[in-house]
Design an enzyme around this catalytic site. Structure first.
Site, mmCIF file in Angstrom:
data_model
loop_
_atom_site.group_PDB
_atom_site.id
_atom_site.type_symbol
_atom_site.label_atom_id
_atom_site.label_comp_id
_atom_site.label_asym_id
_atom_site.label_seq_id
_atom_site.Cartn_x
_atom_site.Cartn_y
_atom_site.Cartn_z
ATOM 1 N N ARG A 1 0.819 -1.204 0.000
ATOM 2 C CA ARG A 1 0.000 0.000 0.000
ATOM 3 C C ARG A 1 0.862 1.268 0.000
ATOM 4 N NH1 ARG A 1 -4.875 0.124 1.237
ATOM 5 N NH2 ARG A 1 -4.569 -2.026 1.923
ATOM 6 N N THR A 2 1.799 1.326 0.921
ATOM 7 C CA THR A 2 2.615 2.532 1.059
ATOM 8 C C THR A 2 3.558 2.682 -0.131
ATOM 9 O OG1 THR A 2 2.489 2.310 3.451
ATOM 10 C CG2 THR A 2 4.209 3.736 2.599
ATOM 11 N N LYS B 1 23.741 -8.796 2.183
ATOM 12 C CA LYS B 1 25.189 -8.946 2.125
ATOM 13 C C LYS B 1 25.876 -8.205 3.258
ATOM 14 C CE LYS B 1 25.094 -9.475 -2.902
ATOM 15 N NZ LYS B 1 25.295 -8.773 -4.164
ATOM 16 N N ARG C 1 11.272 2.259 4.121
ATOM 17 C CA ARG C 1 10.545 1.476 5.118
ATOM 18 C C ARG C 1 11.530 0.505 5.722
ATOM 19 N NH1 ARG C 1 4.865 1.317 6.030
ATOM 20 N NH2 ARG C 1 4.221 -0.689 6.851
ATOM 21 N N HIS D 1 5.283 6.754 11.197
ATOM 22 C CA HIS D 1 4.841 6.538 9.820
ATOM 23 C C HIS D 1 4.227 7.860 9.361
ATOM 24 C CE1 HIS D 1 3.498 4.858 6.213
ATOM 25 N NE2 HIS D 1 2.509 4.108 6.610
#
Lengths: 306, 306, 306
Positions: free
Chosen positions: B51-52, B80, B101, B129
């Protein structure tokens, strides 16, 4: 139509053309902002490599082109048993050029033999990674002004380091290059490089165990990682490991104009305190990687002439 | 250069500018259709959030910009062992702005401190958020015409709900706000919100256990999910769960002009029968999220002035 | 607003319009290079299908449009328990049209009922894959010049092969079609196709066990894979398997102008030696798939009229 499988695919003169074009792009990016409009790059990454994939994607987007593809084998047709030959024939219908990363050596070569679009090897197993080498050459030439008359230290795992082997091969074609090969005994460069490239061509080189032994002689220091598992014993690892970690203290031994390169990602082989040193150019190198790939795409698409 | 880490990074006046710009975008999207041409957004999603991520990507594409990045950590360099600091330095060479995110709180902040491009926190663990909060504010202001003089019900898990905490903090800066805090006893808002924000600022609030207790008083109902595992006992869950499910019957108790918001995804805390109710605006909220992110990108890229 | 769920959603006349438009796109792609500028396609792939996804993406990019989405369910909201209905409402805020692949039959239909943008079924379980069928029709019509008066061999797993069922349904609407159904006994077409489609409409067909039995009669040979697991016994598999592998030797039995199609990916049911044969058009088929999807997008977006 040409492909890029190995750094030696291009002659020194062709490389010159490519590096000049990259320099022109850097000088005036706006001139190239729409030059690939309507063209598509396919990024076929059968194993993840965010750095390389995004470098290609940024390169294409900087020129107004589009990008499609996949970033790991799970989301590709490979899982359904399709051969690389069949996949590239499909991709030839979708894109104008492609960059392929594959865990198996030779896979991009097989693709190129069945492709109707140019294929760029974006890394095939332990074999080749030519756009990294072109990036290294562009960084050195841009910041040093030359690719000849250089003393280059290569430090770390010289046995398995694909990047290092390619760079030796590429620089061996220029005049008056000296290599300082800095590695633990068990990770020295393989014989086929020592004998077939360096000795065969009469290139100066010296193999040493400790970075401090040669640091003050270098124009370029190319760092790579030494993995713990590759030492013969824990004792040996403890005795030696600090020799392959570059820090601010060691940088005091180096020349004022020595440059530090690294293919990245780094783990701890360069202390973060070195990042502030103006001689540390490994993040600039990332930027040069984008210019190098832009130039490469333009030449392979024949938008620019060799 | 500015970043966005927390909803409180922007002053009320700056937020006003952003929300006005979002309103202008909504009114005349064609005016903005090419404003980001030649710019690139990197979406660095170390954990998936479709969604974001797609909201950011749609926002950038709506303005003619390009998008690159990754949608989960498996396909990133993180695997890595690269640090967020190194990754953002690389990404700074590839893109003009980035949305990150990350499952770890503070990762976007670390990135912003090492970045040469604006970094937007697109959710860091249970922490912040901010673009969700800006979306919520834009939705309320667009549909109610104001952000002050409101009675706002926050319903569900108020203890762990990041979205709810941010919204309280953000709305606490406007005049004459009343919060109705609707939750099971074990999921009441934490003390640092009750004491340090609400009591400290003398904001009206009331804590209740059942949605029906306050539904008729609300201008806004902000629904969130209550997870079964968070109740003290199965019995308690069975006794209480229906209090936190909004259905058509409960909607009859609400005012004609009350709005229902939800950060989505919903599971069953809002019955689908409510979707048809004109007061249900949670899908409109998704659209406002795109406008909010468009405005944010324009301001952080300094294409538009604060 | 229209969606595409099944190949039969379009009348023969509408299909004609679509195939004509695809032909025009093929003849003059430059005319369409910017026709979707500012439009966005969402590719919602709840299971990976690189071939189909990239075909849609190439189609949209060829027309100047943008693409966003996800390539597998792990990186989607589905993992958080969101319904397809809610997801499509969200996507309706992000994109102008969407292509959905889903392992569950009917999922795209549910999406279309809740969508405010056109939804294209890009494959739902064993059910439908209408853009493959349109691709097949376009390939046949483009290379044969007609969709009527054809003898078509369908070879392989006719019991479970979604592609084959759709193609039979689609071609059954044209005049004077004869089907040669070539499969092992246990993998014959299901009764609901034999009775309800072929016999009901009085269409000529013949069921045989061996490719060689009818190869010389065919205008079109449509190959699909026969999976070993689907045979009753190992003995039966060994006895029969070579009958379903097309090689250069068998091609000698076929007419000069017979065409070989395959939905791809192939495994070993067509020997690579056949690829060189001009009658092998399965890679051309991939290219036709892009044109077909371009035409479809233009019609569903109502940029072009039916």
């Amino acid at each position: 139509m040409r492909h890029l499988m190995s750094p030696l695919d291009f002659s020194v003169q062709e490389l010159d053309t490519l590096l000049n074009l990259a320099g022109d792009i850097q000088a005036d990016p706006a001139k190239y902002a729409k030059i690939c409009e309507g063209r598509k790059l396919a990024t076929l990454f059968y194993e993840p490599s965010t750095r390389t994939r995004l470098s290609f994607e940024a390169a294409m987007m900087n020129m107004g082109g589009n990008v499609l593809g996949f970033s790991s084998a799970d989301s590709s047709s490979a899982a359904k048993g399709e051969s690389v030959s069949d996949t590239i024939r499909m991709i030839s219908c979708y894109a104008d050029i492609c960059a392929m990363r594959h865990p198996k050596e030779g896979a991009p070569l097989v693709a190129s033999m069945n492709s109707s679009i140019p294929v760029i090897n974006a890394g095939d197993g332990g074999h080749q990674h030519p756009t990294q080498t072109i990036t290294d050459l562009l960084t050195i030439r841009s910041l040093k002004g030359r690719l000849d008359n250089l003393t280059i230290g290569l430090c770390g795992d010289l046995k398995f380091g694909r990047t290092v082997h390619s760079l030796i091969n590429a620089l061996a074609r220029y005049d008056n290059i000296t290599f300082m090969l800095i590695s633990p005994n068990e990770l020295k460069i393989p014989d086929y490089i020592r004998t077939d490239v360096l000795e065969e061509k009469g290139i100066h080189f010296k193999e040493v165990e400790r970075l401090e032994d040669v640091l003050s002689d270098l124009d370029i220091l190319y760092m790579t990682r030494v993995q713990k598992e590759r030492f013969f014993s824990e004792d040996e690892y403890i005795r030696m490991k600090d020799c392959y970690i570059l820090n601010a203290e060691k940088m005091q031994l180096a020349r004022e104009d020595m440059l530090v390169l690294h293919p990245l990602p780094r783990v701890n082989e360069i202390s973060v305190e070195v990042d502030k040193d103006p001689r540390a150019v490994y993040f600039k190198q990332v930027q040069y990687g984008v210019y190098a790939r832009m130039a490469l795409i333009l030449l392979l698409l024949e938008i620019k002439k060799w």
